[in-house]
Design an enzyme around this catalytic site. Sequence first.
Site, PDB file in Angstrom:
ATOM      1  N   LYS A  36       0.771  -1.139  -0.117  1.00 25.73           N
ATOM      2  CA  LYS A  36       0.155  -0.085   0.017  1.00 25.73           C
ATOM      3  C   LYS A  36       0.815   1.177   0.011  1.00 25.73           C
ATOM      4  CE  LYS A  36      -4.416   0.986   0.303  1.00 25.73           C
ATOM      5  NZ  LYS A  36      -5.482   0.217  -0.247  1.00 25.73           N
TER       6      LYS A  36
ATOM      7  N   ASP B  20      -7.080   4.422  -4.123  1.00 24.33           N
ATOM      8  CA  ASP B  20      -7.662   4.402  -2.947  1.00 24.33           C
ATOM      9  C   ASP B  20      -8.183   5.587  -2.780  1.00 24.33           C
ATOM     10  OD1 ASP B  20      -7.626   2.228  -0.489  1.00 24.33           O
ATOM     11  OD2 ASP B  20      -7.373   4.084   0.497  1.00 24.33           O
TER      12      ASP B  20
HETATM   13  P1  NDP Z   1     -12.985   8.130  -2.267  1.00 28.61           P
HETATM   14  O1  NDP Z   1     -11.868   9.139  -2.125  1.00 28.61           O
HETATM   15  O2  NDP Z   1     -13.482   8.007  -3.779  1.00 28.61           O
HETATM   16  O3  NDP Z   1     -14.045   8.291  -1.375  1.00 28.61           O
HETATM   17  C1  NDP Z   1     -13.866   8.379  -0.017  1.00 28.61           C
HETATM   18  C2  NDP Z   1     -15.124   8.782   0.748  1.00 28.61           C
HETATM   19  O4  NDP Z   1     -15.023   8.761   2.141  1.00 28.61           O
HETATM   20  C3  NDP Z   1     -15.639  10.425   0.504  1.00 28.61           C
HETATM   21  O5  NDP Z   1     -16.967  10.233   0.391  1.00 28.61           O
HETATM   22  C4  NDP Z   1     -14.948  10.972   1.718  1.00 28.61           C
HETATM   23  O6  NDP Z   1     -15.430  12.153   2.032  1.00 28.61           O
HETATM   24  C5  NDP Z   1     -15.044  10.096   2.786  1.00 28.61           C
HETATM   25  N1  NDP Z   1     -14.041  10.146   3.666  1.00 28.61           N
HETATM   26  C6  NDP Z   1     -12.818   9.746   3.520  1.00 28.61           C
HETATM   27  N2  NDP Z   1     -12.055  10.139   4.709  1.00 28.61           N
HETATM   28  C7  NDP Z   1     -13.020  10.555   5.595  1.00 28.61           C
HETATM   29  C8  NDP Z   1     -12.827  10.657   6.861  1.00 28.61           C
HETATM   30  N3  NDP Z   1     -11.742  10.585   7.561  1.00 28.61           N
HETATM   31  N4  NDP Z   1     -13.949  10.957   7.612  1.00 28.61           N
HETATM   32  C9  NDP Z   1     -15.401  10.920   6.829  1.00 28.61           C
HETATM   33  N5  NDP Z   1     -15.485  10.709   5.671  1.00 28.61           N
HETATM   34  C10 NDP Z   1     -14.164  10.285   4.952  1.00 28.61           C
HETATM   35  O7  NDP Z   1     -12.471   6.607  -1.713  1.00 28.61           O
HETATM   36  P2  NDP Z   1     -12.718   5.379  -1.934  1.00 28.61           P
HETATM   37  O8  NDP Z   1     -14.296   5.124  -2.245  1.00 28.61           O
HETATM   38  O9  NDP Z   1     -11.858   4.495  -3.101  1.00 28.61           O
HETATM   39  O10 NDP Z   1     -12.331   4.435  -0.549  1.00 28.61           O
HETATM   40  C11 NDP Z   1     -13.399   4.252   0.402  1.00 28.61           C
HETATM   41  C12 NDP Z   1     -13.087   3.275   1.261  1.00 28.61           C
HETATM   42  O11 NDP Z   1     -12.953   2.134   0.573  1.00 28.61           O
HETATM   43  C13 NDP Z   1     -11.427   3.498   1.938  1.00 28.61           C
HETATM   44  O12 NDP Z   1     -11.313   2.701   3.165  1.00 28.61           O
HETATM   45  C14 NDP Z   1     -10.677   2.435   0.953  1.00 28.61           C
HETATM   46  O13 NDP Z   1      -9.484   2.165   1.722  1.00 28.61           O
HETATM   47  C15 NDP Z   1     -11.501   1.424   0.628  1.00 28.61           C
HETATM   48  N6  NDP Z   1     -11.388   0.713  -0.656  1.00 28.61           N
HETATM   49  C16 NDP Z   1     -11.102   1.076  -1.757  1.00 28.61           C
HETATM   50  C17 NDP Z   1     -11.034   0.603  -2.734  1.00 28.61           C
HETATM   51  C18 NDP Z   1     -10.941   0.942  -4.204  1.00 28.61           C
HETATM   52  O14 NDP Z   1     -10.898   0.242  -5.147  1.00 28.61           O
HETATM   53  N7  NDP Z   1     -10.868   2.275  -4.566  1.00 28.61           N
HETATM   54  C19 NDP Z   1     -10.772  -1.079  -2.866  1.00 28.61           C
HETATM   55  C20 NDP Z   1     -11.303  -1.467  -1.246  1.00 28.61           C
HETATM   56  C21 NDP Z   1     -11.488  -0.715  -0.214  1.00 28.61           C
HETATM   57  P3  NDP Z   1     -14.774  13.649   1.924  1.00 28.61           P
HETATM   58  O15 NDP Z   1     -14.970  13.480   0.296  1.00 28.61           O
HETATM   59  O16 NDP Z   1     -15.482  14.539   2.528  1.00 28.61           O
HETATM   60  O17 NDP Z   1     -13.312  13.284   2.201  1.00 28.61           O
HETATM   61  O1  2IT Z   2      -8.088  -1.372  -0.383  1.00 27.58           O
HETATM   62  C1  2IT Z   2      -7.894  -1.915  -1.757  1.00 27.58           C
HETATM   63  O2  2IT Z   2      -8.136  -3.200  -2.078  1.00 27.58           O
HETATM   64  C2  2IT Z   2      -7.617  -0.967  -2.745  1.00 27.58           C
HETATM   65  N1  2IT Z   2      -7.694   0.484  -2.476  1.00 27.58           N
HETATM   66  C3  2IT Z   2      -7.486  -1.566  -4.132  1.00 27.58           C
HETATM   67  C4  2IT Z   2      -5.973  -1.964  -4.384  1.00 27.58           C
HETATM   68  C5  2IT Z   2      -5.887  -2.490  -6.028  1.00 27.58           C
HETATM   69  O3  2IT Z   2      -4.708  -2.659  -5.970  1.00 27.58           O
HETATM   70  O4  2IT Z   2      -6.801  -2.558  -6.842  1.00 27.58           O
END
Ligand code: NDP
Ligand code: 2IT
Length: 443
Positions: free
Chosen positions: A123, A163
């Site tokens: 990561k 992420d």
């Molecule tokens: P994005 O940046 O697209 O969206 C993040 C969302 O979470 C936004 O709505 C943001 O609000 C909110 N958020 C982030 N930090 C905070 C905080 N400290 N407090 C409150 N709200 C918060 O990210 P993703 O959707 O990609 O990721 C979301 C989660 O999913 C994370 O935990 C990530 O690690 C996990 N994840 C992502 C994957 C991926 O493929 N993208 C795969 C697997 C897991 P705001 O805009 O106000 O910050």
């Molecule tokens: O938390 C996760 O699994 C991710 N942000 C996606 C990682 C990836 O390599 O697609």
Amino acid sequence: MMDSVYADVVRRNPGEPEFHQAVHEVVETLAPVFEHRQDLLDAKMLERVCEPERQIIFRVPWQDDNGTVHVNRGFRVEFNSALGPYKGGLRFHPTVNLGIVKFLGFEQIFKNALTGVNIGGGKGGSDFDPKGRSDAEVMRFCQSFMTELYRHLGEHTDVPAGDIGVGGREVGYLFGQYRRITNRWEAGTITGKGLAWGGSNVRTEATGYGTVTFTAEMLKTAGEDLDGQQVVVSGSGNVALFAIEKAHQLGANVLTCSDSTGYVVDDKGIDLDLLSQIKLQERGRVATYAERRGGSARFVEGGSVWDVPCDIALPCATENELNEDAAKTLVGNGVKAVAEGANMPCTPEAVQVLRQAGVRFGPGKAANAGGVAASGLEMRQNAVRDSWSFTTAEGQLEEIMRSIHTICYETSARYGAPGDYVLGANIAGFERVADAMLAQGLI
Ligand code: NDP
Ligand code: 2IT
């Protein structure tokens, strides 16, 4: 033994509470494995798996549109490559530090093992805050970030993706700089690319879709499905948006979304076209959704989205966003299932409350593995310069999610706790990685 391993991790990684939390959750479920695996005990496999293979920290200087210089910190923790090249996303958020990256990298090892695709765990990210920055500023930051990181990457070495704060735009700038520095069009070096230049169908949708597929599989074990269920989703980013889409496709009604300023509850169900327009086209806030939606939706500033009564809760924003009180409220409102779209969104106390109440609980390692699984499929297509249709890619993703559910369920049953997906995911993921490490010698 388990206690002393955990105590050592805390002692040797001071000031990293999220990493400690992630390790604790895994360590406390592994005792039954070591009862019959003296070989893994002798090989100090738990100690080895808690220590990253390599940690990289670097300076990222860049200039904003006014010419002011900024200095951020970049990270890449290459945690484990027993099963394949390091694989895991990059997070750009002001809260990023080494402990956060380590917690995410640690989770990623076991998650990636569960997908059955040959990928190791890693990561990275930076404490850069993309909010309010222009495209040109984001581009300059990404170029500076990649100017250091490129030397550690490669399709057979380390393959990042998105992420929090890193989506298609950032992946584009990062890939462009990698290509420019190396003079190689090496598509397999980063995933989440655009469809015209090596990306895979369904990678964008995969995490949210996969989380809902996993939820449906959990419900199936109780003879239920998603049709007609009321769903509460947190977040409004990549994971949340496509969790909402898939939940709607399967007949559920999603009532909420949120961001770091508060949440929206929409009595008529979230209008995904409107939300996507605001979030993806305008990079706006959920409060705007409530303003434009008319009477059915209201914005609650601050507040906990988990106060909204529901059958299914899908935390899709960030770590530790669902605490013990929230879990009690959910249980009080009769929640049937909770699946972690985000990484470690439920605190250990919350998980305890949900499990004790008999709520089906899908831990992130299993429930949100669809994103990285689709990344693995993207790497597969890149390796043979192929690109699959949406239907093919989605079919493969669903197959992987069902198989992850089966592995977790069967492992939990094998260890005498059928339906304990935390135990199932941790043990199945650990066994795969540990056996590969054992076979490869003292590395
Ligand atoms: P994005 O940046 O697209 O969206 C993040 C969302 O979470 C936004 O709505 C943001 O609000 C909110 N958020 C982030 N930090 C905070 C905080 N400290 N407090 C409150 N709200 C918060 O990210 P993703 O959707 O990609 O990721 C979301 C989660 O999913 C994370 O935990 C990530 O690690 C996990 N994840 C992502 C994957 C991926 O493929 N993208 C795969 C697997 C897991 P705001 O805009 O106000 O910050
Ligand atoms: O938390 C996760 O699994 C991710 N942000 C996606 C990682 C990836 O390599 O697609």
